[in-house]
Design a protein around this motif. Structure first.
Motif, PDB file in Angstrom:
ATOM      1  N   VAL A   1       0.839  -1.201   0.000  1.00 16.36           N
ATOM      2  CA  VAL A   1       0.000   0.000   0.000  1.00 16.36           C
ATOM      3  C   VAL A   1       0.876   1.255   0.000  1.00 16.36           C
ATOM      4  O   VAL A   1       0.650   2.208  -0.747  1.00 16.36           O
ATOM      5  N   ARG A   2       1.908   1.248   0.832  1.00 17.56           N
ATOM      6  CA  ARG A   2       2.780   2.415   0.926  1.00 17.56           C
ATOM      7  C   ARG A   2       3.644   2.571  -0.325  1.00 17.56           C
ATOM      8  O   ARG A   2       3.899   3.694  -0.791  1.00 17.56           O
ATOM      9  N   ALA A   3       4.087   1.439  -0.857  1.00 14.86           N
ATOM     10  CA  ALA A   3       4.952   1.508  -2.046  1.00 14.86           C
ATOM     11  C   ALA A   3       4.228   2.164  -3.217  1.00 14.86           C
ATOM     12  O   ALA A   3       4.850   2.833  -4.048  1.00 14.86           O
ATOM     13  N   TYR A   4       2.910   1.978  -3.293  1.00 14.40           N
ATOM     14  CA  TYR A   4       2.137   2.543  -4.399  1.00 14.40           C
ATOM     15  C   TYR A   4       1.323   3.776  -3.984  1.00 14.40           C
ATOM     16  O   TYR A   4       0.463   4.225  -4.728  1.00 14.40           O
ATOM     17  N   ASN A   5       1.601   4.288  -2.756  1.00 16.42           N
ATOM     18  CA  ASN A   5       0.933   5.492  -2.274  1.00 16.42           C
ATOM     19  C   ASN A   5      -0.588   5.394  -2.367  1.00 16.42           C
ATOM     20  O   ASN A   5      -1.276   6.300  -2.853  1.00 16.42           O
ATOM     21  N   ARG A   6      -1.120   4.288  -1.890  1.00 16.46           N
ATOM     22  CA  ARG A   6      -2.571   4.059  -1.980  1.00 16.46           C
ATOM     23  C   ARG A   6      -3.268   4.247  -0.630  1.00 16.46           C
ATOM     24  O   ARG A   6      -4.415   3.812  -0.444  1.00 16.46           O
ATOM     25  N   GLN A   7      -2.600   4.911   0.307  1.00 13.32           N
ATOM     26  CA  GLN A   7      -3.211   5.097   1.621  1.00 13.32           C
ATOM     27  C   GLN A   7      -4.537   5.842   1.526  1.00 13.32           C
ATOM     28  O   GLN A   7      -5.537   5.434   2.124  1.00 13.32           O
ATOM     29  N   ASP A   8      -4.543   6.952   0.776  1.00  8.33           N
ATOM     30  CA  ASP A   8      -5.767   7.747   0.663  1.00  8.33           C
ATOM     31  C   ASP A   8      -6.885   6.969  -0.018  1.00  8.33           C
ATOM     32  O   ASP A   8      -8.058   7.062   0.359  1.00  8.33           O
ATOM     33  N   HIS A   9      -6.531   6.199  -1.028  1.00  9.15           N
ATOM     34  CA  HIS A   9      -7.527   5.399  -1.742  1.00  9.15           C
ATOM     35  C   HIS A   9      -8.145   4.360  -0.809  1.00  9.15           C
ATOM     36  O   HIS A   9      -9.385   4.184  -0.791  1.00  9.15           O
ATOM     37  N   GLU A  10      -7.317   3.665  -0.046  1.00  9.00           N
ATOM     38  CA  GLU A  10      -7.830   2.631   0.861  1.00  9.00           C
ATOM     39  C   GLU A  10      -8.683   3.262   1.956  1.00  9.00           C
ATOM     40  O   GLU A  10      -9.726   2.719   2.325  1.00  9.00           O
ATOM     41  N   LEU A  11      -8.247   4.406   2.475  1.00  4.18           N
ATOM     42  CA  LEU A  11      -9.020   5.082   3.512  1.00  4.18           C
ATOM     43  C   LEU A  11     -10.375   5.529   2.977  1.00  4.18           C
ATOM     44  O   LEU A  11     -11.402   5.402   3.657  1.00  4.18           O
ATOM     45  N   ALA A  12     -10.387   6.036   1.748  1.00  6.40           N
ATOM     46  CA  ALA A  12     -11.644   6.496   1.155  1.00  6.40           C
ATOM     47  C   ALA A  12     -12.629   5.342   0.994  1.00  6.40           C
ATOM     48  O   ALA A  12     -13.829   5.477   1.286  1.00  6.40           O
ATOM     49  N   GLY A  13     -12.138   4.205   0.518  1.00  6.83           N
ATOM     50  CA  GLY A  13     -13.006   3.038   0.369  1.00  6.83           C
ATOM     51  C   GLY A  13     -13.533   2.551   1.704  1.00  6.83           C
ATOM     52  O   GLY A  13     -14.708   2.179   1.835  1.00  6.83           O
ATOM     53  N   PHE A  14     -12.668   2.563   2.708  1.00  2.14           N
ATOM     54  CA  PHE A  14     -13.057   2.133   4.057  1.00  2.14           C
ATOM     55  C   PHE A  14     -14.119   3.070   4.620  1.00  2.14           C
ATOM     56  O   PHE A  14     -15.144   2.633   5.154  1.00  2.14           O
ATOM     57  N   ARG A  15     -13.871   4.372   4.470  1.00  2.00           N
ATOM     58  CA  ARG A  15     -14.825   5.368   4.974  1.00  2.00           C
ATOM     59  C   ARG A  15     -16.166   5.248   4.252  1.00  2.00           C
ATOM     60  O   ARG A  15     -17.227   5.380   4.865  1.00  2.00           O
TER      61      ARG A  15
END
Length: 649
Positions: A216-230
């Motif tokens: 997740v960090r290697a591809y900078n997908r933190q915001d994407h994963e958080l948005a889906g979770f939210r």
């Protein structure tokens, strides 16, 4: 409610607790009902004294004794309620243990197909959410329901003794209120199911992200994963708004109607008392009884609410328990236990613990002796070493298989080959051509859709799966270690193995040196999935695990493909030692490794193209010969084609 009754039937060993809770509830209800009569009697004595019908001294003595009786009743009620509450808490804790154990036991025996599509986080969340809701309801029900029921019945009887029309009014209120509540809950359950899906999906993704945080960090997908979770949880808020608005709106109407009815009842009691038909003491008794009746009715909303949550949750629970279990291979204890759980029946030995005899490691029935089998080499009672000139160790006979029964083309199509006892057989074919599938079928992870697999002359379809897997040790590309210690991981197949055996296995896998260098040696905790170890170290621990198991058949599924050159050399050396004297099925990723085997089976389009020694197939012009030419060519195009077969030089 049938789901809740089914849950209660799951644990007959809790019957004594149920009985104790019921008795304490009866006593608590009876003691509580004594209070209005004590207060009513004291009221009449005081009124009589004020009216001059009795002396003040006599009234004081009488009310003093009534106050003592009131105190005794209250103290006894407190003790009874406390004991009943304790039993209720213990019952809920034991029920949680039983339900959780049943769920895990079922998961451990479900076929591999179930886990191919299941989301790990969702499976885990079901355990937490569903069983929490079930045990919370059962705890509330055990601690309150009997008292509510007994109090309600007693109030109706006593009220009828004083004036039957009041009792009839109360008798009408209860069923009408329950009917309205049940009607309301039908839509509520639908919305609760929708919320459960959203929460389970969010929890599933959460578990995936946590386990793969580096990606997740290697591809900078933190915001994407958080948005889906939210987004998932935001949807539950919207559903809850509709659900709560509907529920509490209907509840408000129910309560309003109830207030009107009780207001009318209070008016009747006041008027009849004013008319002299009831004494003041009688009025006090009736008013308190009606107040006692209000509490169970109003509590009914919470009871029904928690019951509906439990019912909605139990659907998920029973869906899992309804899944068909992995074949046990016979009518031994394991097979009977599987049938019992699938049918939702209790087991006599199930009291929050797990009978190790039901576990996956012990065979359900003793292995049948065979005339063509000679003594094994310490493989835990497994009929290990048949004479090589009698039966092969492994035989695939016209085996076909498809992961999807409706697939137009099977993964394997009439595959036939043998692994003679003590020999090494390598599988070669394009990526996705069924090589790993063959290994999985051999271990009984999936049933074949056609043909027959034999191990030491016995049909795998007729073998107990635990017995079959005792004969096979496997090392995969992914080591799949657990979060315990090095020792626990090496001794996973035999937790009772001595320290000497564990060390010997580690030495054979070239792992002892780096393990000894840890601060805690073999007691070093390696973290989830062995995160504290390098790739080579993890794989050598996996090899040591296979060494300690000491099974006669070895499966190597690209066991060194993910390693650097240095680590690969060490692991390959350990594997070479491990294969000595064993029948080995190898899915290799290097042609150099394949060249040292006894036989090669080449696959194309899910079918066997050739079977022969490396020397024979090198001259045949088939797949293996073509791969050797590509290796010799050494061009970029050649290397690309080799990779399509999962191979390097």
């Amino acid at each position: 409610m049938t789901s809740l009754v089914r849950i209660l039937r799951f644990a007959p060993q809790l019957n004594r607790l149920y009985l104790g809770i019921a008795v304490s509830s009866v006593l608590a209800a009876v003691l509580t009902l004594a209070t209005p009569f004590l207060i009513g009697a004291a009221t009449d004595r005081i009124v009589a004294a004020i009216a001059g019908e009795t002396t003040v001294e006599d009234a004081v003595v009488a009310v003093t004794w009534l106050a003592v009786a009131f105190l005794a009743v209250e103290v006894t009620t407190t003790l009874v309620v406390s004991v009943g509450g304790y039993w209720g808490d213990v019952m809920a804790a034991r029920m949680r243990t039983i339900l959780s154990t049943r769920y895990f036991d079922q998961l451990l025996h479900l076929p591999q197909r179930y886990f191919d599509t299941a989301i790990t986080g969702r499976v885990t969340n079901r355990l937490n959410r569903t069983i929490n809701e079930l045990t919370q309801f059962l705890q509330f029900f055990a601690n309150n329901a009997f008292t509510m029921l007994i109090t309600t019945t007693a109030v109706l009887v006593i009220t009828a003794f004083y004036w039957w029309p009041l009792a009839i009014l109360l008798a009408i209120v209860f069923p009408v209120y329950m009917w309205l509540t049940a009607k309301t809950s039908a839509k509520w359950q639908v919305w609760e199911g929708e919320k459960n899906i959203e929460v389970d999906m969010a929890s599933g993704r959460f578990a995936e992200v946590v386990s793969q945080m580096s990606v997740v960090r290697a591809y900078n997908r933190q915001d994407h994963e958080l948005a889906g979770f939210r987004e998932r949880f935001t949807r539950t808020v919207g559903i809850t708004r509709k659900q709560s608005r509907f529920w509490h709106g209907m509840d408000a109407w129910r309560r309003l109607a109830l207030n009107v009815v009780f207001g009318a009842m209070y008016l009747i009691v006041f008027v009849r008392t004013a008319q002299g038909l009831f004494s003041v003491g009688d009025m006090v008794i009736l008013l308190q009884l009606m107040n006692m009746a209000r509490q169970p009715i109003f509590s009914m909303s919470f009871l029904v609410d928690s019951a509906q949550r439990a019912v909605a949750g139990s659907k998920d629970y029973f869906e899992v328990l309804a899944e068909e279990r992995e074949r046990a291979g016979g009518a031994g204890p394991q097979g009977r236990g599987a049938a019992a759980v699938a049918a939702g029946q209790p087991r006599a030995d199930d009291d929050g613990g797990t009978d190790v005899r039901r576990g996956g490691a012990a065979p359900s029935r003793p292995a049948q002796p065979r005339a063509d089998v000679v003594p094994g080499d310490g493989t835990g009672g497994v009929p290990a070493q048949p004479r090589a000139d009698v039966v092969p160790a492994v035989r695939f006979d016209e085996v076909s298989f498809a992961y999807d029964p409706d697939a137009s083309r099977p993964v394997l199509d009439r595959v036939s080959f043998e692994i003679p006892q003590g020999q090494r057989v390598a599988l070669v074919g394009e990526s996705g051509g069924g090589k790993s599938t063959i290994a999985h079928l051999l271990m009984g992870l999936y049933p074949v859709t056609g043909g027959r697999i034999e191990v030491f002359g016995q049909d795998v379809a007729e073998l107990d799966l635990a017995e079959l897997r005792e004969r096979i040790a496997a090392v995969f590309q992914e080591p799949s270690l657990f979060s315990g210690t090095v020792r626990e991981n090496i001794a996973y197949a035999d937790p009772a193995a001595s320290d000497e055996r564990v060390r010997a296995a580690a030495e054979a896998a070239y792992a002892h040196r780096f393990v000894e260098a840890f601060d805690d040696g073999y007691e070093q905790v390696i973290g989830e999935r062995g995160l504290r170890l390098s790739g080579g170290q993890k794989q050598r621990i996996a090899v040591a695990r296979a060494v300690l198991k000491d099974a006669p058949i070895l499966v190597l599924d690209e066991a060194t493909s993910a390693l650097d050159t240095k680590s690969e050399r060490l692991v390959q050396a350990a594997l070479e030692d491990l294969m000595v004297g064993r029948s080995s099925l190898i899915v290799a990723h290097r042609l150099s490794t394949i060249a040292s085997v006894d036989r090669i089976v080449t696959l194309r389009g899910g079918r066997v193209q050739e079977v022969g020694t490396p020397a024979e197939l090198a001259e045949s012009g088939g797949i293996y010969a073509q791969l050797l030419r590509l290796q010799k060519a050494g061009t970029k195009e050649a290397r690309k084609m080799l990779k399509e077969y999962g191979l390097s030089g």
